[in-house]
Design a protein around this motif. Structure first.
Motif, PDB file in Angstrom:
ATOM      1  N   SER A 271       0.840  -1.209   0.000  1.00 54.42           N
ATOM      2  CA  SER A 271       0.000   0.000   0.000  1.00 54.42           C
ATOM      3  C   SER A 271       0.865   1.245   0.000  1.00 54.42           C
ATOM      4  O   SER A 271       0.587   2.212  -0.717  1.00 54.42           O
ATOM      5  CB  SER A 271      -0.935   0.005   1.210  1.00 54.42           C
ATOM      6  OG  SER A 271      -1.887  -1.031   1.129  1.00 54.42           O
ATOM      7  N   THR A 275       0.955   3.988  -3.024  1.00 58.27           N
ATOM      8  CA  THR A 275       0.622   5.377  -2.724  1.00 58.27           C
ATOM      9  C   THR A 275       1.732   6.318  -3.163  1.00 58.27           C
ATOM     10  O   THR A 275       1.474   7.409  -3.697  1.00 58.27           O
ATOM     11  CB  THR A 275       0.350   5.540  -1.216  1.00 58.27           C
ATOM     12  OG1 THR A 275      -0.760   4.724  -0.845  1.00 58.27           O
ATOM     13  CG2 THR A 275       0.041   7.001  -0.872  1.00 58.27           C
ATOM     14  N   SER A 276       2.970   5.903  -2.995  1.00 57.09           N
ATOM     15  CA  SER A 276       4.104   6.752  -3.382  1.00 57.09           C
ATOM     16  C   SER A 276       4.153   6.977  -4.888  1.00 57.09           C
ATOM     17  O   SER A 276       4.781   7.930  -5.356  1.00 57.09           O
ATOM     18  CB  SER A 276       5.414   6.120  -2.915  1.00 57.09           C
ATOM     19  OG  SER A 276       5.740   4.955  -3.681  1.00 57.09           O
ATOM     20  N   THR A 280      -3.747   3.668  -6.099  1.00 52.50           N
ATOM     21  CA  THR A 280      -4.511   3.174  -4.960  1.00 52.50           C
ATOM     22  C   THR A 280      -4.561   1.651  -5.013  1.00 52.50           C
ATOM     23  O   THR A 280      -4.972   1.079  -6.028  1.00 52.50           O
ATOM     24  CB  THR A 280      -5.938   3.735  -4.961  1.00 52.50           C
ATOM     25  OG1 THR A 280      -5.884   5.164  -4.917  1.00 52.50           O
ATOM     26  CG2 THR A 280      -6.727   3.225  -3.757  1.00 52.50           C
ATOM     27  N   SER A 289     -12.346   2.213  -1.302  1.00 51.22           N
ATOM     28  CA  SER A 289     -11.635   3.339  -1.926  1.00 51.22           C
ATOM     29  C   SER A 289     -11.901   3.458  -3.410  1.00 51.22           C
ATOM     30  O   SER A 289     -11.419   4.406  -4.040  1.00 51.22           O
ATOM     31  CB  SER A 289     -10.109   3.250  -1.695  1.00 51.22           C
ATOM     32  OG  SER A 289      -9.813   3.218  -0.309  1.00 51.22           O
TER      33      SER A 289
END
Length: 291
Positions: A271, A275-276, A280, A289
């Protein structure tokens, strides 16, 4: 898109054009299948000679005629420097007249026709006729995807050539991928989004959708086992980043999702990595989400 590497296999391609995968239908904006259709070619297509194009059409179940007539279903538009009206010829002018009188005849471009060989739907285009605004080929912008096609791998796989892995393991991976993809499509419908499938091999995503706020999203889906978690997540992340880049070149600003069949063992690590990179990470069956 589910491929050999979804199950850690790097061998011959799977035969994906099964009857369950193909659509024997033709809508106003999309052509899914040429089975039983009467088609006409106009202009030249890449380096193909006309007999080669006729052979391709025949293998796809179509009958090729030299000129447009009352039974014509589809005109395949190539390119030519010798068309009577400059950027279109007499066949295309005839199609435009027939469309104005209610005849259900459509035009596809060369890329759309050739894509049908790989089971991609062909987007239709408008005639290049004065006072009619020509529609750009879908791959040049404005169209995110084709109507969703479900159950792509519902049947046991048919393998081409030698295979070095257990076919049962292959079937498991493809079934899990298909089930996760269909479940996500149903989730999207439940929140008012329309799931979409790819229409060309240049941007061969698993699912894309337009949300109610007119934003766009694209997802790569991966099946998982304890043995292939690392390779699957790494590969899936690279794929969805690539799809995002390709869709941005077509004028979209998509949200990017990597969707896994289940929560991975190292979900916290994956995750954070996703995210980086502006992606998602989502797990079935709840698809939290996803909007």
């Amino acid at each position: 898109m589910a491929r050999d590497d979804d199950i850690g296999f790097h061998g011959p391609l799977l035969a994906l054009c099964s009857p369950a995968f193909r659509k024997v239908a033709m809508l106003d904006d999309w052509v899914f299948d040429l089975q039983g259709k009467e088609i006409v070619f106009t202009g030249k297509i890449d380096d193909y000679i006309r007999p080669e194009l006729v052979s391709i059409a025949n293998r796809l179940g179509a009958t090729v005629k030299p000129d447009v007539g009352n039974n014509t279903d589809l005109l395949v538009r190539g390119v030519s420097t010798q068309w009577k009206y400059g950027n279109y010829g007499t066949r295309e002018a005839q199609v435009a007249r027939m469309q104005r009188t209610g005849h259900r005849i459509v035009i596809v471009d060369a890329a759309g026709f050739l894509g049908l060989r790989s089971c991609f739907p062909a987007p239709t285009i408008q005639p290049h006729i004065p006072k009619i605004t020509a529609r750009q080929p879908a791959s040049q912008g404005g169209v995110l995807g084709a109507p969703y096609r479900s159950g792509q791998f519902a049947n046991p796989v048919q393998l081409l050539g030698e295979f070095s892995r257990d076919p049962d393991a292959v079937d498991r991976g493809l079934r899990a991928h298909s089930a996760t993809q269909d479940a996500l499509a149903q989730h999207l419908k439940s929140i008012g989004c329309m799931p979409l499938s790819p229409f060309d091999s240049d941007c061969n995503f698993d699912l894309a959708w337009n949300s109610q706020d007119d934003s766009s999203s694209v997802a790569e889906i991966k099946s998982l086992t304890l043995a292939n978690e690392i390779s699957q997540v790494r590969h899936g992340l690279g794929q969805v980043l690539d799809y995002g880049h390709r869709l941005r070149s077509r004028g979209f600003s998509p949200r990017l999702y990597l969707v896994l069949e289940k929560r991975p063992l190292k979900s916290f690590h994956w995750s954070g990595l996703c995210t980086s990179q502006g992606v998602t990470l989502v797990f079935a069956p709840n698809f939290e989400s996803v909007t």
